[in-house]
Motif scaffolding. Sequence first.
Motif, PDB file in Angstrom:
ATOM      1  N   THR B  63      68.364  18.134 -35.451  1.00  0.00           N
ATOM      2  CA  THR B  63      66.932  17.828 -36.227  1.00  0.00           C
ATOM      3  C   THR B  63      66.193  17.236 -35.042  1.00  0.00           C
ATOM      4  O   THR B  63      64.994  17.414 -35.229  1.00  0.00           O
ATOM      5  N   ARG B  64      66.385  16.640 -33.903  1.00  0.00           N
ATOM      6  CA  ARG B  64      65.586  16.277 -32.858  1.00  0.00           C
ATOM      7  C   ARG B  64      64.770  17.315 -32.616  1.00  0.00           C
ATOM      8  O   ARG B  64      63.755  17.046 -31.632  1.00  0.00           O
ATOM      9  N   TYR B  65      65.318  18.644 -32.299  1.00  0.00           N
ATOM     10  CA  TYR B  65      64.478  19.672 -31.963  1.00  0.00           C
ATOM     11  C   TYR B  65      63.461  20.454 -32.810  1.00  0.00           C
ATOM     12  O   TYR B  65      63.000  21.305 -32.444  1.00  0.00           O
ATOM     13  N   TYR B  66      63.594  19.832 -34.066  1.00  0.00           N
ATOM     14  CA  TYR B  66      62.649  20.617 -35.113  1.00  0.00           C
ATOM     15  C   TYR B  66      61.325  20.528 -34.564  1.00  0.00           C
ATOM     16  O   TYR B  66      60.753  21.400 -34.982  1.00  0.00           O
ATOM     17  N   GLU B  67      61.060  19.585 -34.062  1.00  0.00           N
ATOM     18  CA  GLU B  67      59.517  19.376 -33.636  1.00  0.00           C
ATOM     19  C   GLU B  67      59.103  20.391 -32.870  1.00  0.00           C
ATOM     20  O   GLU B  67      57.714  20.760 -32.831  1.00  0.00           O
ATOM     21  N   HIS B  68      59.937  21.165 -32.165  1.00  0.00           N
ATOM     22  CA  HIS B  68      59.399  22.312 -31.199  1.00  0.00           C
ATOM     23  C   HIS B  68      59.260  23.550 -32.337  1.00  0.00           C
ATOM     24  O   HIS B  68      58.474  24.416 -31.617  1.00  0.00           O
ATOM     25  N   LEU B  69      59.753  23.365 -33.455  1.00  0.00           N
ATOM     26  CA  LEU B  69      59.316  24.376 -34.427  1.00  0.00           C
ATOM     27  C   LEU B  69      57.936  24.051 -35.087  1.00  0.00           C
ATOM     28  O   LEU B  69      57.994  23.589 -36.080  1.00  0.00           O
ATOM     29  N   SER B  70      56.852  24.019 -34.285  1.00  0.00           N
ATOM     30  CA  SER B  70      55.690  23.213 -34.602  1.00  0.00           C
ATOM     31  C   SER B  70      54.951  23.745 -35.710  1.00  0.00           C
ATOM     32  O   SER B  70      54.496  22.814 -36.414  1.00  0.00           O
ATOM     33  N   GLY B  71      55.147  25.019 -36.227  1.00  0.00           N
ATOM     34  CA  GLY B  71      54.456  25.494 -37.370  1.00  0.00           C
ATOM     35  C   GLY B  71      55.123  24.727 -38.497  1.00  0.00           C
ATOM     36  O   GLY B  71      54.538  24.230 -39.445  1.00  0.00           O
ATOM     37  N   TRP B  72      56.417  24.835 -38.416  1.00  0.00           N
ATOM     38  CA  TRP B  72      57.208  24.539 -39.906  1.00  0.00           C
ATOM     39  C   TRP B  72      57.013  22.783 -39.701  1.00  0.00           C
ATOM     40  O   TRP B  72      57.045  22.095 -40.771  1.00  0.00           O
ATOM     41  N   TYR B  73      57.264  22.237 -38.684  1.00  0.00           N
ATOM     42  CA  TYR B  73      57.424  20.793 -38.530  1.00  0.00           C
ATOM     43  C   TYR B  73      55.835  20.167 -39.004  1.00  0.00           C
ATOM     44  O   TYR B  73      55.933  19.249 -39.784  1.00  0.00           O
ATOM     45  N   ARG B  74      54.937  20.840 -38.766  1.00  0.00           N
ATOM     46  CA  ARG B  74      53.461  20.279 -39.054  1.00  0.00           C
ATOM     47  C   ARG B  74      53.491  20.507 -40.573  1.00  0.00           C
ATOM     48  O   ARG B  74      52.923  19.404 -41.166  1.00  0.00           O
ATOM     49  N   ALA B  75      53.850  21.432 -40.973  1.00  0.00           N
ATOM     50  CA  ALA B  75      53.891  21.549 -42.535  1.00  0.00           C
ATOM     51  C   ALA B  75      54.906  20.991 -43.385  1.00  0.00           C
ATOM     52  O   ALA B  75      54.534  20.306 -44.424  1.00  0.00           O
TER      53      ALA B  75
END
Lengths: 107, 156
Positions: B63-75
């Motif tokens: 989960t700590r890498y999910y912020e790099h999936l920035s479109g998904w993470y922002r949503a």
Amino acid sequence: MTFQTRLLAASAFALLLAGSAAQAMPTAEIGNDNAQATPITQVGFHWFGDDDRGRGDDDDRRGSHGYRGDDDDDDDDGGKNMIRQQSATPPSNGLFNPGSTPAVQSN
Amino acid sequence: MKSFMAVLAVTTALTIPSLASAAQVTLTTKMRSYGGNGAYLAYYVTNAQGRYVGSLWMAGGKTRYYEHLSGWYRATGGNTAEINGITGASVGSGRTLKVTLDLADTLFDAGYQLHIDAAVEDMRDSPNEIVVPLTSAGAGKAVSGSRYIANFSFAR
């Protein structure tokens, strides 16, 4: 009770006291260890230092230059921060037909 | 014999409607040989207004890498409840991932778009690497990615 008996009892008592005092010595050493708690605390500070470095890494990662991590073998190390699926059932977000189960294949 | 026919009639009546509404969709993603570690891929859907509707798949479990999936993470704010039950391993360089999902028919030809964000360790993030409209006409047509994904297609 004769004088000799009393002397013997007193000696035994003295020996007991000495023994307990000797056993108290390690306690005193523990006390010394406690006195050395400061270095342990300092180690704690070192951890903060590490954390700072970690934050630096995080800052790097927040940039556009991909995440930095330790998972060259991706997800199978059982480490923390892994998502643990509660079930193989997709979320009820309206995209999936109810009761469906995803199938995945990689090659 | 009569009871057998009755059971057959009932099971047929129950099965056919479910088949009619089922839409088995296979998402095929072929990765380039980018030479890095396994790629994290977030598959998610937006509606005709561009608003996030939901996630279809998450390749990568940390989960700590999910912020790099920035479109998904922002949503999603990184909410892992969005991907519970639809998370698998990351996808290696040069490999192909096939995910088969039973999707609602209403997703197709209604203005929805499928997005794929990609991220690779020590390499540049790639949000919206793939954006394809979910249309019947688009099924089976390969779309090239911009960085890590060689091509992507979906089949119904």
